[in-house]
Design a protein around this motif. Structure first.
Motif, PDB file in Angstrom:
ATOM      1  N   ARG A 110       0.855  -1.192   0.000  1.00  0.00           N
ATOM      2  CA  ARG A 110       0.000   0.000   0.000  1.00  0.00           C
ATOM      3  C   ARG A 110       0.888   1.237   0.000  1.00  0.00           C
ATOM      4  O   ARG A 110       1.623   1.487   0.954  1.00  0.00           O
ATOM      5  CB  ARG A 110      -0.919  -0.004   1.236  1.00  0.00           C
ATOM      6  N   VAL A 111       0.809   2.007  -1.080  1.00  0.00           N
ATOM      7  CA  VAL A 111       1.693   3.148  -1.301  1.00  0.00           C
ATOM      8  C   VAL A 111       0.885   4.438  -1.209  1.00  0.00           C
ATOM      9  O   VAL A 111      -0.201   4.539  -1.796  1.00  0.00           O
ATOM     10  CB  VAL A 111       2.375   3.064  -2.682  1.00  0.00           C
ATOM     11  N   GLY A 112       1.410   5.415  -0.492  1.00  0.00           N
ATOM     12  CA  GLY A 112       0.738   6.704  -0.412  1.00  0.00           C
ATOM     13  C   GLY A 112       1.589   7.704   0.339  1.00  0.00           C
ATOM     14  O   GLY A 112       2.758   7.443   0.660  1.00  0.00           O
ATOM     15  N   TYR A 113       1.000   8.853   0.625  1.00  0.00           N
ATOM     16  CA  TYR A 113       1.725   9.915   1.327  1.00  0.00           C
ATOM     17  C   TYR A 113       1.623   9.733   2.828  1.00  0.00           C
ATOM     18  O   TYR A 113       0.614   9.266   3.358  1.00  0.00           O
ATOM     19  CB  TYR A 113       1.177  11.282   0.902  1.00  0.00           C
ATOM     20  N   ASP A 114       2.674  10.132   3.513  1.00  0.00           N
ATOM     21  CA  ASP A 114       2.798   9.890   4.949  1.00  0.00           C
ATOM     22  C   ASP A 114       2.026  10.941   5.738  1.00  0.00           C
ATOM     23  O   ASP A 114       2.598  11.768   6.450  1.00  0.00           O
ATOM     24  CB  ASP A 114       4.273   9.893   5.340  1.00  0.00           C
ATOM     25  N   ARG A 115       0.722  10.907   5.604  1.00  0.00           N
ATOM     26  CA  ARG A 115      -0.165  11.794   6.350  1.00  0.00           C
ATOM     27  C   ARG A 115      -1.562  11.189   6.337  1.00  0.00           C
ATOM     28  O   ARG A 115      -1.830  10.263   5.583  1.00  0.00           O
ATOM     29  CB  ARG A 115      -0.181  13.213   5.772  1.00  0.00           C
ATOM     30  N   LYS A 116      -2.441  11.699   7.206  1.00  0.00           N
ATOM     31  CA  LYS A 116      -3.820  11.217   7.286  1.00  0.00           C
ATOM     32  C   LYS A 116      -3.872   9.692   7.475  1.00  0.00           C
ATOM     33  O   LYS A 116      -4.360   8.967   6.617  1.00  0.00           O
ATOM     34  CB  LYS A 116      -4.613  11.651   6.053  1.00  0.00           C
ATOM     35  N   TRP A 117      -3.303   9.256   8.585  1.00  0.00           N
ATOM     36  CA  TRP A 117      -3.206   7.835   8.930  1.00  0.00           C
ATOM     37  C   TRP A 117      -2.268   7.090   7.970  1.00  0.00           C
ATOM     38  O   TRP A 117      -2.496   5.939   7.603  1.00  0.00           O
ATOM     39  CB  TRP A 117      -4.587   7.166   8.959  1.00  0.00           C
ATOM     40  N   GLY A 118      -1.197   7.748   7.613  1.00  0.00           N
ATOM     41  CA  GLY A 118      -0.210   7.110   6.752  1.00  0.00           C
ATOM     42  C   GLY A 118       0.445   5.888   7.363  1.00  0.00           C
ATOM     43  O   GLY A 118       1.043   5.079   6.651  1.00  0.00           O
ATOM     44  N   PHE A 119       0.320   5.727   8.689  1.00  0.00           N
ATOM     45  CA  PHE A 119       0.907   4.546   9.343  1.00  0.00           C
ATOM     46  C   PHE A 119       0.284   3.249   8.837  1.00  0.00           C
ATOM     47  O   PHE A 119       0.836   2.164   9.034  1.00  0.00           O
ATOM     48  CB  PHE A 119       0.770   4.643  10.864  1.00  0.00           C
ATOM     49  N   LEU A 120      -0.885   3.331   8.179  1.00  0.00           N
ATOM     50  CA  LEU A 120      -1.528   2.135   7.632  1.00  0.00           C
ATOM     51  C   LEU A 120      -0.910   1.699   6.298  1.00  0.00           C
ATOM     52  O   LEU A 120      -1.267   0.643   5.781  1.00  0.00           O
ATOM     53  CB  LEU A 120      -3.022   2.387   7.438  1.00  0.00           C
ATOM     54  N   LEU A 121      -0.007   2.494   5.758  1.00  0.00           N
ATOM     55  CA  LEU A 121       0.626   2.177   4.476  1.00  0.00           C
ATOM     56  C   LEU A 121       1.897   1.371   4.698  1.00  0.00           C
ATOM     57  O   LEU A 121       2.553   1.480   5.730  1.00  0.00           O
ATOM     58  CB  LEU A 121       0.961   3.469   3.724  1.00  0.00           C
ATOM     59  N   THR A 122       2.252   0.577   3.707  1.00  0.00           N
ATOM     60  CA  THR A 122       3.522  -0.157   3.766  1.00  0.00           C
ATOM     61  C   THR A 122       4.664   0.645   3.163  1.00  0.00           C
ATOM     62  O   THR A 122       5.831   0.425   3.497  1.00  0.00           O
ATOM     63  CB  THR A 122       3.409  -1.494   3.027  1.00  0.00           C
ATOM     64  N   HIS A 123       4.373   1.554   2.244  1.00  0.00           N
ATOM     65  CA  HIS A 123       5.375   2.398   1.596  1.00  0.00           C
ATOM     66  C   HIS A 123       4.882   3.842   1.680  1.00  0.00           C
ATOM     67  O   HIS A 123       3.908   4.209   1.013  1.00  0.00           O
ATOM     68  CB  HIS A 123       5.584   1.997   0.135  1.00  0.00           C
TER      69      HIS A 123
END
Length: 355
Positions: A110-123
């Motif tokens: 899961r790729v996205g920007y490190d904001r708005k619950w970015g902790f749920l992303l793997t990248h």
């Protein structure tokens, strides 16, 4: 994690027209990196008929933002996604519900920007877009590359909207526009009023276009929400200026812009649609911050003219008219078969070539 060549990929972008279109070159670059991959694009329902025409998009899913509780939206999307067993999700506009939905759906990358619950992303990619150091298209390619892929931004256009071109021609004929008359489209609106050139200058521009370019038909475009202000703008009527505000579907608008030889507009979604069908644009920017600059949000490609000032009030009508004349002369120079007569003749011959 290695993304397999035949990966099932989810790309999420759920905001306005221009922002959504600017994802498509990066989607094309992702498809070039993984030709056997199957890409599903998630967008607003109103853009689905358009995004379905992108050859790199295999399927479109739609979501309605701001409908009910955001956690409920996330759960509903996750329920739809989980049986698909996606290998990769790229969340282009950071939102808590889409980060949560892709996590709940069990998408392993899961790729996205490190904001708005970015902790749920793997990248996670740091979100520095407010600095305006790159074009939005390049930011999207950078985001997709975070999964370890080499994603380029090739030149990109929609395939021809042939069926809709016939429909648009019927609309133009009903409004008295001759078949072979070249079209210049004008879009005076924006979703953000602060990005709108003054209406009285658009009125003067339309009057001057009518007087100075006799071989042109000018069409004013916009959505149903602009019909009221559009009637005020075009009262009294201006010769050879046609009001098509609110009369075209999104794919018909694409076909109209494909037929037109130039679009004049504020910074708005139709600018990016025009660029995506290969039509030149003259775009008016009032730059208040790097985040809103044409370096980031200008039309993608090298056939366009951007008029950028600190304030939109600083842009005179004459400068826009000079840009129109410049595009006519550039076309005349580029095509040695064009006659050397006046600019109206040049525009007529170009319209014939495009049909």
């Amino acid at each position: 994690m290695v993304i397999e060549p035949n990966a099932r990929i989810l790309w999420i972008r759920t905001d306005r027209l221009g922002e959504t279109i600017l994802n498509l070159p990066a989607v094309a670059g992702l498809k070039r990196a993984l030709p056997e991959a199957r890409i599903t694009f998630v967008c607003r329902p109103e853009w689905a008929p358009l995004i379905q025409r992108a050859p790199e998009v295999d399927r479109v899913l739609t979501v309605t933002e701001n409908a009910g509780w955001w956690i409920g939206r996330a759960i509903r999307l996750a329920i739809r996604l989980r049986p698909e067993r996606f290998d990769l999700a790229v969340i282009s506009n950071p939102k808590k519900e889409w980060h949560l939905a892709t996590w709940l759906a069990g998408i392993c990358c899961r790729v996205g920007y490190d904001r708005k619950w970015g902790f749920l992303l793997t990248h996670r990619v740091p979100d520095h877009k407010a600095l305006g150091e790159r074009h939005e298209v390049e930011y999207h390619a950078q985001l997709a590359s975070a999964a370890g892929l080499s994603v380029s931004t090739p030149p990109w256009r929609f395939p021809p909207f042939q069926h809709e071109q016939a429909e648009v021609q019927q609309v133009l004929e009903r409004h008295g526009v001759p078949i072979q008359t070249p079209l210049l489209a004008v879009h005076p609106w924006t979703s953000n009023p602060s990005k709108r050139w003054p209406m009285e200058r658009f009125r003067r521009l339309l009057e001057d276009l009518s007087q100075q370019f006799e071989g042109l038909s000018v069409v004013v475009i916009g959505g149903p929400q602009e019909q009221g202000v559009g009637r005020a703008l075009l009262t009294p009527p201006i010769p050879r200026v046609v009001n098509l505000i609110g009369l075209l579907s999104i794919t018909q608008l694409a076909a109209l812009l494909e037929t037109a030889w130039l679009l004049i507009s504020n910074d708005s979604g139709p600018v990016h649609l025009a660029a995506a069908v290969g039509t030149r644009t003259v775009v008016l920017f009032g730059v208040t911050s790097p985040a809103m600059s044409p370096k980031r949000w200008g039309p993608w490609g090298d056939i366009h003219t951007v008029i950028s000032k600190r304030s939109l009030e600083e842009i005179p009508v004459d400068e826009v008219l000079r840009a129109v004349e410049w595009h006519l002369k550039k076309q005349q120079t580029a095509d040695s078969t064009q006659p050397t007569g006046n600019s109206s003749a040049v525009a007529r011959d170009e319209a014939k070539d495009r049909q």
